[in-house]
Design an enzyme around this catalytic site. Structure first.
Site, PDB file in Angstrom:
ATOM      1  N   CYS A  73       3.348  -4.832   6.816  1.00 38.49           N
ATOM      2  CA  CYS A  73       2.986  -4.529   5.426  1.00 38.49           C
ATOM      3  C   CYS A  73       4.181  -3.982   4.646  1.00 38.49           C
ATOM      4  O   CYS A  73       5.241  -3.677   5.209  1.00 38.49           O
ATOM      5  CB  CYS A  73       1.844  -3.516   5.404  1.00 38.49           C
ATOM      6  SG  CYS A  73       0.258  -4.204   5.918  1.00 38.49           S
ATOM      7  N   HIS A 132       0.835  -1.197   0.000  1.00 38.99           N
ATOM      8  CA  HIS A 132       0.000   0.000   0.000  1.00 38.99           C
ATOM      9  C   HIS A 132       0.876   1.256   0.000  1.00 38.99           C
ATOM     10  O   HIS A 132       2.085   1.210   0.256  1.00 38.99           O
ATOM     11  CB  HIS A 132      -0.926   0.008   1.227  1.00 38.99           C
ATOM     12  CG  HIS A 132      -0.205   0.037   2.534  1.00 38.99           C
ATOM     13  ND1 HIS A 132       0.228   1.209   3.126  1.00 38.99           N
ATOM     14  CD2 HIS A 132       0.171  -0.972   3.377  1.00 38.99           C
ATOM     15  CE1 HIS A 132       0.815   0.933   4.267  1.00 38.99           C
ATOM     16  NE2 HIS A 132       0.809  -0.387   4.449  1.00 38.99           N
TER      17      HIS A 132
END
Length: 348
Positions: free
Chosen positions: A323, A307
């Protein structure tokens, strides 16, 4: 005189029938005439003698010029010799070629038979030069069984390309096409050869079967190196672009292994994960302060994704909670390039 009187009283043996003889004071009536019966004679039946019909001697050889099946000349041959010739003619093997392999099979192995006896009987009474057809029985189920045997030998399943990693880079194995006999067409050609007595080689050209996955169809592959904090985008085995990223910190490391993208969201909401560090956090709607930036590409590891991040200073370090962070413009570009299902390899 006494003798004369007795003679007069007795009817005359020579008196005519139906006359009356009168004696002294007495009248005597003669008996009715009797018709003599003629005895019936039965004439015995004598059987009529049978006249033998003249028999035409059957020829010992077949008339000149007679052929069977359009090719076997049986004229001038005895029935026994003609039978042997026709059987040999029909029993010729059929040649089947598949690529560089040549096979031979006989009509008998194919379950076929010819009505040789019927053809010989017709040939014996045929006119000179006549052609007698040779009928053939070729059951389809026997031909199909033989063709299935050929298919087991020559059919080949295609081999798909496989995506591997070699020296931390994608490697795609070369695909191998398969082949498949068109069984319906092969049965038809065998049947036609038997029926028409043609023995030209039957050349079989298997149908090509393409693999589902090839080197050119692999498409995009993402490789992430945690130790380098780098994301590499490949097109198959060809490198397209390299990005700096941020990966998980020591306490919340980015997982290692082979994954794939399972979801893509534009302008995502951020929801606090079930983790100690986010137990008091509240969901954050899309906007400038969203920790996911403007794009989310979730992978098949729970709660982990690629992301954007508004904190560009974290890029190049291991500071995330697992992440893979990217600069927002770069995350938006990558979002448009990859699809759901894109492989993602995370290495040390």
């Amino acid at each position: 005189m006494l003798s004369a009187a007795l003679l007069a009283a007795t009817p005359s043996a020579t008196a005519p029938t139906g006359t009356e003889t009168t004696t002294t004071g007495t009248t005597t009536t003669a008996p009715p005439p009797t018709t003599p019966t003629t005895p019936t004679t039965t004439t015995p039946t004598v059987p009529r003698p049978t006249v033998p019909r003249p028999t035409v001697p059957r020829p010992t050889t077949i008339a000149a010029g007679v052929t069977i099946g359009g090719e076997v000349l049986v004229g001038g041959l005895s029935p026994a010799k003609a039978t042997a010739e026709v059987k040999a003619f029909f029993g010729r093997p059929l040649t089947v070629k598949v690529g560089k392999v040549t096979l031979r099979t006989t009509p008998r192995q194919l379950g076929a038979s010819a009505y040789v006896g019927d053809a010989i009987r017709r040939a014996r009474v045929a006119f000179p030069g006549a052609n007698i057809p040779l009928k053939v029985s070729a059951p389809q189920q026997h031909l199909e069984r033989y063709v299935r045997t050929l298919a087991k030998r020559f059919d080949r399943m295609p081999v798909d390309s496989k995506l591997l990693l070699r020296n931390s880079k994608p490697f795609v194995t070369k695909e191998q096409p398969g082949q498949r006999l068109q069984q319906v067409l092969v049965v038809r050609d065998l049947y036609r050869s038997l029926k028409t007595h043609v023995r030209n080689p039957l050349v079989l050209r298997p149908e090509a079967v393409r693999p589902t996955t090839t080197r050119t169809s692999v498409g995009d592959v993402i490789v992430i190196r945690r130790s380098l904090n780098r994301l590499f985008l490949y097109d198959g085995m060809k490198l397209r672009r390299t990005f700096g990223v941020a990966t998980g910190q020591f306490r919340y490391p980015t997982p290692l292994g082979a994954f794939k993208i399972i979801v893509k969201w534009r302008n995502p909401w951020w929801y606090p994960p079930a983790s100690d560090w986010a137990k008091d956090a509240e969901p954050i709607p899309p906007g400038p302060g969203n920790p996911l930036g403007t794009r989310w590409m979730g992978i098949s590891s729970p709660a982990v994704g690629i992301h954007g991040t508004p904190d560009a200073a974290s890029i190049g370090y291991s500071v995330s909670h697992g992440c893979i962070r990217m600069r927002i413009p770069e995350a938006e570009w990558l979002f448009d390039q990859v699809d759901v299902g894109t492989p993602v390899y995370i290495l040390r």
